[in-house]
Design a protein around this motif. Structure first.
Motif, PDB file in Angstrom:
ATOM      1  N   GLY A 121      16.192  12.911  26.376  1.00  0.00           N
ATOM      2  CA  GLY A 121      16.057  13.814  27.513  1.00  0.00           C
ATOM      3  C   GLY A 121      15.990  13.061  28.829  1.00  0.00           C
ATOM      4  O   GLY A 121      16.547  13.509  29.841  1.00  0.00           O
ATOM      5  N   ASN A 122      15.320  11.921  28.845  1.00  0.00           N
ATOM      6  CA  ASN A 122      15.235  11.125  30.074  1.00  0.00           C
ATOM      7  C   ASN A 122      16.612  10.607  30.491  1.00  0.00           C
ATOM      8  O   ASN A 122      16.967  10.612  31.677  1.00  0.00           O
ATOM      9  CB  ASN A 122      14.281   9.946  29.882  1.00  0.00           C
ATOM     10  N   GLN A 123      17.393  10.133  29.522  1.00  0.00           N
ATOM     11  CA  GLN A 123      18.741   9.664  29.843  1.00  0.00           C
ATOM     12  C   GLN A 123      19.601  10.802  30.379  1.00  0.00           C
ATOM     13  O   GLN A 123      20.338  10.643  31.351  1.00  0.00           O
ATOM     14  CB  GLN A 123      19.393   9.057  28.602  1.00  0.00           C
ATOM     15  N   VAL A 183      11.116  15.371  39.176  1.00  0.00           N
ATOM     16  CA  VAL A 183      11.095  15.451  37.717  1.00  0.00           C
ATOM     17  C   VAL A 183       9.716  15.017  37.234  1.00  0.00           C
ATOM     18  O   VAL A 183       9.277  13.902  37.520  1.00  0.00           O
ATOM     19  CB  VAL A 183      12.179  14.568  37.083  1.00  0.00           C
ATOM     20  N   ASP A 184       9.040  15.904  36.525  1.00  0.00           N
ATOM     21  CA  ASP A 184       7.733  15.590  35.938  1.00  0.00           C
ATOM     22  C   ASP A 184       7.878  15.565  34.420  1.00  0.00           C
ATOM     23  O   ASP A 184       8.050  16.603  33.793  1.00  0.00           O
ATOM     24  CB  ASP A 184       6.700  16.652  36.359  1.00  0.00           C
ATOM     25  N   VAL A 185       7.845  14.366  33.857  1.00  0.00           N
ATOM     26  CA  VAL A 185       7.881  14.213  32.397  1.00  0.00           C
ATOM     27  C   VAL A 185       6.429  14.209  31.930  1.00  0.00           C
ATOM     28  O   VAL A 185       5.745  13.188  32.001  1.00  0.00           O
ATOM     29  CB  VAL A 185       8.618  12.917  31.996  1.00  0.00           C
ATOM     30  N   GLN A 186       5.964  15.359  31.473  1.00  0.00           N
ATOM     31  CA  GLN A 186       4.530  15.555  31.229  1.00  0.00           C
ATOM     32  C   GLN A 186       3.992  14.683  30.087  1.00  0.00           C
ATOM     33  O   GLN A 186       4.695  14.392  29.128  1.00  0.00           O
ATOM     34  CB  GLN A 186       4.265  17.014  30.883  1.00  0.00           C
ATOM     35  N   GLY A 240       7.722  30.680  23.883  1.00  0.00           N
ATOM     36  CA  GLY A 240       7.415  29.326  24.309  1.00  0.00           C
ATOM     37  C   GLY A 240       8.193  28.960  25.557  1.00  0.00           C
ATOM     38  O   GLY A 240       8.929  29.770  26.124  1.00  0.00           O
ATOM     39  N   PHE A 241       8.030  27.722  25.994  1.00  0.00           N
ATOM     40  CA  PHE A 241       8.815  27.202  27.119  1.00  0.00           C
ATOM     41  C   PHE A 241       9.096  25.732  26.890  1.00  0.00           C
ATOM     42  O   PHE A 241       8.367  25.032  26.189  1.00  0.00           O
ATOM     43  CB  PHE A 241       8.097  27.435  28.456  1.00  0.00           C
ATOM     44  N   GLY A 242      10.201  25.276  27.466  1.00  0.00           N
ATOM     45  CA  GLY A 242      10.503  23.849  27.429  1.00  0.00           C
ATOM     46  C   GLY A 242      10.770  23.303  26.042  1.00  0.00           C
ATOM     47  O   GLY A 242      11.473  23.903  25.225  1.00  0.00           O
ATOM     48  N   SER A 243      10.162  22.156  25.727  1.00  0.00           N
ATOM     49  CA  SER A 243      10.540  21.337  24.576  1.00  0.00           C
ATOM     50  C   SER A 243      10.209  21.940  23.221  1.00  0.00           C
ATOM     51  O   SER A 243      10.673  21.433  22.202  1.00  0.00           O
ATOM     52  CB  SER A 243       9.851  19.968  24.675  1.00  0.00           C
ATOM     53  N   SER A 290       9.807  18.440  32.278  1.00  0.00           N
ATOM     54  CA  SER A 290      10.117  17.944  30.944  1.00  0.00           C
ATOM     55  C   SER A 290       8.787  17.505  30.321  1.00  0.00           C
ATOM     56  O   SER A 290       7.719  17.840  30.808  1.00  0.00           O
ATOM     57  CB  SER A 290      11.117  16.790  31.043  1.00  0.00           C
ATOM     58  N   ASP A 291       8.827  16.770  29.241  1.00  0.00           N
ATOM     59  CA  ASP A 291       7.611  16.179  28.676  1.00  0.00           C
ATOM     60  C   ASP A 291       8.001  14.985  27.817  1.00  0.00           C
ATOM     61  O   ASP A 291       9.183  14.715  27.602  1.00  0.00           O
ATOM     62  CB  ASP A 291       6.784  17.199  27.877  1.00  0.00           C
ATOM     63  N   LEU A 292       7.006  14.255  27.350  1.00  0.00           N
ATOM     64  CA  LEU A 292       7.274  13.037  26.576  1.00  0.00           C
ATOM     65  C   LEU A 292       8.137  13.327  25.363  1.00  0.00           C
ATOM     66  O   LEU A 292       9.061  12.578  25.045  1.00  0.00           O
ATOM     67  CB  LEU A 292       5.962  12.380  26.162  1.00  0.00           C
TER      68      LEU A 292
END
Length: 585
Positions: free
Chosen positions: A203-205, A297-300, A481-484, A363-365
């Protein structure tokens, strides 16, 4: 079987990551779909770490509940991961280092292999990870030669002898297992999913690539787990396209640099995680007040404070929605998949320019650092929209100070903006309340007019992201839900549906502006809903109640120990919550 769960574990510094990376890449290049997840500690060396890989003949969106093959470099790995071992799983342990005790929670095949000893005989004990790959190949029914391209890519720069030594260690591990053990977990029949549209990325890439494709040419950031991978990717590729990377002294400087670059006309962003995002709150307000675009961008990760830096969570939702003092318009996107990390980031710059406000990508880890097999990115679908950007010829014949940057009379609240150097387009962009040309004011009428102007920006917001619905539209119960969490929730829905439960899956990919109409449509007919999220207070459920109601319909399934949620945890809670409804038959 159409999938295999594989995991390697040991102490950090023992080559766990390289072992996982080689196996994952090999299976991906053979045409399988893979999903990887790293469990690691905030240490350079020592402490338990493991690398989980799910291999399947169809696309998978989470790392899976069960492990069928466990490679253990120490007893801690067996004890820590025993609860997820499938019945009949194979546990390979390094009998050169310890005598393993089987886990009490599962019926497994315990296979002692002298991983370190074989590696030492092949040239060096540090190659025990390659011996483990050879053992895995034997268990999977694969030939050692299928790993040659990966080993060459991994070690080719170190010379032919290093490549040969590592392949020798791999072959010896393969031969030892074949000679001493019969039990196997063969891989599924090889699918036909190779080619340019069968990609392997995190996801980061994808976020970093999406920024590049979306026209971003400046990243200002401070390194922080788990967002640092974005900076690494950008450092490698941005300069090739005229881009710049600035490592700021802290997150406060980083976001201000990004805001300044956007003011000057560049497309710029910053990337961070929870602690850094907290430091950006005042500047977030500056973006809103000065109506300057910026993408954040916040990768939680797990909080509060330093929290669990290497664990996942979804607890920054309220911060993204309500952070900074005062009231400003903002857009908050919550991508569900690696592919959406790309598309949402690319489009975030269009949204920031169009609505002249901050756009936050949550996003998140788990999503950011997990690598998986994904579909390709057709770049021809990326478009650039700079919004109401004034051209030089538009105001060339105006008089000085005639241009109203903050014209409060515009119906949609979005007034055209100029770039520095535009003749007759000069204005002041500051954090104080201001009049139409940006001069600081304190009179009440102007204050109200400017607040109302900014508030109007998102009243007519239109965007394809919002809420998705999977399953029967008329189902009386829903998973939300939301996100990942999209992947694991979707598989949970399909499992419940296969068991005879009429259920739908509602998932948010945008939480601000809240997609009320879409959500209300999705909730038609729902008598009971389970909101699944990775935080302790049910922040998404609170948001739904605030924006849409449904107070008596919502129940929560929460996890906040730092590990991603498992399908079995959702199913257990779902069966309990939905048991009161007459849903079967």
């Amino acid at each position: 079987m159409n999938e295999i769960g594989w995991k390697v574990g040991g102490k950090q510094g023992e080559g766990i990551d390289s072992t996982g990376e080689i196996y994952a890449l090999a299976m991906h290049r053979l045409g399988y779909f893979v999903f990887t997840y790293r469990h690691f500690m905030s240490l350079i060396k020592g402490g338990h770490t493991n690398y989980k890989i799910r291999v399947a003949d169809e696309k998978v969106r989470h790392h899976g509940d069960e492990t069928h093959i466990l490679i253990a470099f120490d007893q801690v790995t067996i004890d820590y991961n025993g609860s997820e071992l499938a019945d009949g799983a194979i546990v390979v342990y390094d009998e050169s280092s310890f005598q393993a005790k089987p886990p009490s929670s599962a019926n497994v095949h315990l296979c002692g292999v002298p991983l370190t000893g074989i590696a030492r005989d092949a040239g060096s004990p540090i190659m025990k990870n390659m011996v483990a790959i050879g053992v895995t190949a034997a268990i999977n029914g694969l030939h050692p030669d299928e790993f040659v391209p990966i080993v060459e890519d991994k070690f080719g720069k170190k010379g032919t002898s290093v490549v040969n030594n590592n392949m020798e260690a791999l072959r010896r591990g393969h031969a030892y297992y074949q000679q001493n053990f019969a039990v196997q977990f063969p891989v599924p029949p090889k699918p036909v999913h190779q080619g340019p549209d069968h990609l392997y990325a995190s996801g980061n890439q994808a976020t970093a690539f999406g920024a590049l494709a979306g026209g971003c040419r400046l990243l200002a950031a401070y390194p922080i787990t788990p967002a640092t991978e974005i900076m690494y990717w950008v450092l490698k590729y941005f300069p090739k396209y005229g881009g710049v990377v600035l490592q700021a002294e802290d997150e406060i400087a980083a976001i201000n640099m990004a805001i300044g670059a956007n003011f000057a006309g560049a497309r710029a962003m910053t990337s961070t995680s929870g602690p850094g995002f907290s430091l950006m709150m005042e500047a977030l307000g500056l973006s809103g007040m000065s109506e300057t675009p910026v993408v954040i961008v916040d990768v939680q990760r797990s909080g509060p404070s330093t929290g669990l830096p290497t664990k996942t969570e979804q607890s920054d939702l309220n911060e993204a929605l309500f952070g900074t003092h005062g009231e400003i318009p903002r857009i908050v996107l919550t991508p569900r998949t690696v592919e959406e990390c790309f598309w949402f980031t690319a489009d975030a710059f269009n949204l920031a320019d169009k609505y002249q406000c901050p756009v936050i990508l949550l996003s998140d880890l788990y999503l950011g650092m997990s690598y998986q097999s994904i579909s390709g990115f057709p770049l021809e679908k990326v478009h650039i929209d700079r919004g109401k950007l004034v051209r030089v010829e538009d105001i060339a014949n105006s008089t000085p100070y005639q241009y109203q940057r903050y014209d409060a009379s515009v119906p949609d609240g979005i007034s055209p903006r100029t770039l520095p150097g535009t003749r007759n387009g000069r204005y002041t962009a500051l954090g104080n309340e201001h009049n139409g040309i940006g001069i600081e004011v304190e009179d009440l009428e102007t204050r109200v007019a400017q607040m109302n102007k900014r508030a109007r920006k998102l009243t007519g917001f239109q965007h394809e992201s919002g809420v998705s619905v999977d399953g029967a539209a008329t189902a009386p119960v829903a998973l939300i839900g939301f996100g990942s969490t999209y992947g694991v929730l979707e598989e949970a829905r399909m499992r419940l549906q296969a068991e005879g439960l009429d259920v739908k899956h509602i998932h948010f990919s945008r939480v601000a502006p809240f997609p009320l109409a879409e959500f209300q449509t999705a909730m038609r007919g729902v008598r009971r809903a389970l909101v699944v999220e990775l935080n302790s207070t049910g922040q998404l459920a609170q948001l739904i109640r605030q924006q849409a109601g449904y107070h008596d319909k919502l129940a929560s399934c929460l996890k906040y120990n730092g590990d991603p949620i498992l399908q079995k945890e959702i199913l257990a809670q779902a069966n309990e919550v939905f048991a009161t409804e007459v849903l079967h038959g």
